[in-house]
Design a protein around this motif. Structure first.
Motif, PDB file in Angstrom:
ATOM      1  N   TYR A  38     -37.557-105.068  66.957  1.00  0.00           N
ATOM      2  CA  TYR A  38     -36.976-103.374  67.508  1.00  0.00           C
ATOM      3  C   TYR A  38     -36.939-102.558  66.006  1.00  0.00           C
ATOM      4  O   TYR A  38     -36.189-102.538  64.947  1.00  0.00           O
ATOM      5  N   THR A 129     -33.247 -98.696  83.396  1.00  0.00           N
ATOM      6  CA  THR A 129     -34.412 -97.343  83.554  1.00  0.00           C
ATOM      7  C   THR A 129     -34.324 -96.018  83.089  1.00  0.00           C
ATOM      8  O   THR A 129     -34.494 -95.007  82.716  1.00  0.00           O
ATOM      9  N   GLY A 131     -32.818 -92.932  82.087  1.00  0.00           N
ATOM     10  CA  GLY A 131     -32.704 -92.320  80.121  1.00  0.00           C
ATOM     11  C   GLY A 131     -34.299 -91.502  79.990  1.00  0.00           C
ATOM     12  O   GLY A 131     -34.139 -91.091  78.897  1.00  0.00           O
ATOM     13  N   HIS A 132     -35.176 -92.108  79.942  1.00  0.00           N
ATOM     14  CA  HIS A 132     -36.644 -92.095  80.402  1.00  0.00           C
ATOM     15  C   HIS A 132     -36.974 -91.095  81.400  1.00  0.00           C
ATOM     16  O   HIS A 132     -36.471 -91.712  82.990  1.00  0.00           O
ATOM     17  N   ASP A 136     -36.356 -92.595  85.204  1.00  0.00           N
ATOM     18  CA  ASP A 136     -34.881 -92.762  85.842  1.00  0.00           C
ATOM     19  C   ASP A 136     -34.874 -92.570  87.202  1.00  0.00           C
ATOM     20  O   ASP A 136     -33.583 -92.811  87.806  1.00  0.00           O
ATOM     21  N   ASP A 153     -44.568 -94.678  76.236  1.00  0.00           N
ATOM     22  CA  ASP A 153     -43.129 -94.355  75.195  1.00  0.00           C
ATOM     23  C   ASP A 153     -42.012 -94.702  76.286  1.00  0.00           C
ATOM     24  O   ASP A 153     -41.029 -95.007  75.742  1.00  0.00           O
ATOM     25  N   LEU A 154     -42.185 -94.866  77.835  1.00  0.00           N
ATOM     26  CA  LEU A 154     -41.673 -95.362  77.857  1.00  0.00           C
ATOM     27  C   LEU A 154     -41.487 -96.619  78.017  1.00  0.00           C
ATOM     28  O   LEU A 154     -40.506 -97.634  78.018  1.00  0.00           O
ATOM     29  N   HIS A 157     -39.501 -96.906  75.583  1.00  0.00           N
ATOM     30  CA  HIS A 157     -37.792 -96.724  75.701  1.00  0.00           C
ATOM     31  C   HIS A 157     -36.908 -98.395  76.335  1.00  0.00           C
ATOM     32  O   HIS A 157     -36.124 -98.609  76.265  1.00  0.00           O
ATOM     33  N   LEU A 158     -37.362 -98.996  76.732  1.00  0.00           N
ATOM     34  CA  LEU A 158     -37.197-101.030  77.707  1.00  0.00           C
ATOM     35  C   LEU A 158     -37.277-101.294  77.045  1.00  0.00           C
ATOM     36  O   LEU A 158     -35.954-102.072  77.154  1.00  0.00           O
ATOM     37  N   ALA A 160     -36.630-101.129  73.799  1.00  0.00           N
ATOM     38  CA  ALA A 160     -34.936-101.104  73.332  1.00  0.00           C
ATOM     39  C   ALA A 160     -33.780-101.104  73.873  1.00  0.00           C
ATOM     40  O   ALA A 160     -32.565-101.687  73.771  1.00  0.00           O
ATOM     41  N   ARG A 161     -34.041-100.657  75.260  1.00  0.00           N
ATOM     42  CA  ARG A 161     -33.206-101.138  76.467  1.00  0.00           C
ATOM     43  C   ARG A 161     -32.520-102.145  76.193  1.00  0.00           C
ATOM     44  O   ARG A 161     -31.310-103.242  76.709  1.00  0.00           O
TER      45      ARG A 161
END
Length: 461
Positions: A38, A129, A131-132, A136, A153-154, A157-158, A160-161
């Motif tokens: 990551y 979920t 912040g994207h 959102d 990209d989603l 993002h997921l 990383a979260r």
């Protein structure tokens, strides 16, 4: 787990460029291998074995870690669930959030646990979920046909979260201390993905956004809860390909079964064909001693179908319908519930001993008994949650009232909701965890309740 050795994995989260030291035992040295990368860190895993004997343990980074690895005599297991909350969980004061973890740590120091069973909702991923732009509005508003680049990209993002959330939970001092000294066995539930996964409409879960969310949650579950990846699942998993993530472990006269109630779940089924094949195979197997069945949602309970029907008729309450559809007792799962109870009856008859089901999910403590016939019983023990704050006591009283109506999904096999010793109601609205212990060959259960303290031991025949 074999008859003579425990097969373990140590999980490490390190900064990029940092390699964790090896794990050492009396017989071997195991160098960690990277299993996930990551932006904020690297996840490493070291697999190793220790003897199932007194004095077992391992050494890492100059420190010794003893393990209660002797399963031949007296034995102690702990069961936890619901390690978080739906909103604002990462903003809570750690002393409040982890108060029951601190109590569990202190108990292990007094009398060690051999295993720590996690019954679901090890994390609450509901906010990942946010912040994207694609997610959102999840699950009410999602795009129908996002472009591949947007989905990539989603996914980033997921990932990383999820990493951020797992890393934060695992660095909590009480959890980290226990996890290093008590082997964990984990079963997932909806919040490890998102609230109500599988009970949401298929237009959400089968959408590109929904499938991306599930794939990242599943990858994270394997990495952080099982130190594994697709293609190298531990031998305890029934399906090496991972179409479902049910598993079983056996050691002497103890069997622990954890069917997967999320990977194949839809609004119309709890388990798919793979999950049922695993359970049918177990029902045909003879097992001496004790069988523990981990059911992430309680297998025995009151007539929630009545409450479900009422909620559908009241517009303001319809948003809670998914929560009730999550339960075995839902009208949508009535036939499947009967199938599972019949299978549990077969498990008991094949091995000629009672079955103990342990569950979480409802943020309350309770227990129930089902007469399986032939002098055999199913004992349901619910411990939930270790960190989730208790719901209002009014909800416990509502369930109390429903439980008085009785329930018998299998003719001739009534379900009885029972009180935990010392409690006035059938449902206890306090944070809690469960201790299962075997002493001189006899099993018993005790709840540790945040305000009431320790329950009197409940003998389990």
């Amino acid at each position: 787990m074999s008859e003579t050795r425990l097969h373990l994995a140590a999980l490490f989260i390190a900064a990029p460029g940092v390699t964790p030291p090896p794990v050492r035992t009396d017989a071997s040295e195991s160098a960690p291998e990277q299993i996930a990368a990551y932006g904020a860190g690297i996840v490493w895993r070291a697999r190793f074995c220790v003897a199932c004997a007194p004095g077992a343990g391992y050494r890492w980074n100059g420190e010794d870690y003893p393990l209660a690895a002797d399963f031949s005599g007296d034995l102690r297991l702990a069961y936890v669930s619901c390690n978080g909350e739906e909103t604002g969980d990462m903003d809570r004061a750690l002393s409040e959030r982890n108060a029951m973890w601190a109590r569990l740590q202190a108990e292990h120091e007094r009398a060690p646990f051999a295993l720590l069973l996690h019954g679901g909702d090890q994390i609450y991923a509901d906010e990942v979920t946010q912040g994207h732009p694609l997610s959102d509005g999840w699950p009410e508003r999602i795009p129908r046909a996002p472009r591949p680049a947007e989905l990539a990209d989603l996914r980033a993002h997921l990932r990383a979260r999820f990493f951020e959330r797992y890393a934060a939970l695992y660095r909590a001092p009480q959890f980290a201390w226990l996890a290093a000294r008590v082997p964990s066995l984990m079963q997932w539930d909806d919040h490890d993905i998102c609230d109500g996964w599988g009970s949401l409409p298929s237009s959400r879960t089968c959408s590109p956004v929904g499938q991306c969310l599930f794939e990242v949650a599943r990858e994270s579950f394997l990495i952080f809860q099982h130190a594994a990846r697709d293609g190298d699942l531990p031998a305890r998993f029934a399906d090496p390909e991972g179409a479902h993530l049910g598993w079983a472990v056996r050691r002497g006269d103890l069997r622990i079964l954890a069917p997967d109630m999320r990977s194949e779940r839809t609004r119309h089924q709890i388990m798919g064909e793979g999950g049922w094949q695993m359970m049918d195979a177990e029902a045909a197997r003879t097992q001496t001693g004790q069988s523990l069945l981990m059911s992430s949602v309680p297998l025995l309970g009151p007539r929630l179908s009545l409450l479900e029907r009422a909620m559908v008729l009241v517009p303001r309450m319809q948003k809670y319908e998914d929560d009730l559809r999550d339960q075995w007792q839902s009208r949508a799962h009535r036939g499947e519930w009967r199938r599972m109870l019949e299978l549990v009856r077969d498990l008991a008859r094949a091995s000629r001993h009672d079955i103990v089901a342990v569950s979480g999910e409802i943020h309350l403590a309770t227990r129930a008994v089902m007469d399986l016939g032939d002098g055999l019983y199913l004992h349901q023990l619910v411990a939930s949650g270790i960190a989730h704050r208790a719901p209002p006591r009014l909800w416990a009283r509502v369930l109390d009232l429903l439980s008085r109506l009785g329930e018998a999904p299998l003719a001739g096999h009534p379900i009885t909701i029972e009180r935990i010793a010392g409690q006035g109601g059938y449902y206890v609205a306090e944070r809690n965890y469960l201790v299962l212990s075997r002493c001189a060959g006899r099993w018993q259960a005790e709840w540790e309740l945040e305000d009431s303290g320790r329950s009197a031991p409940l003998p389990i025949p």
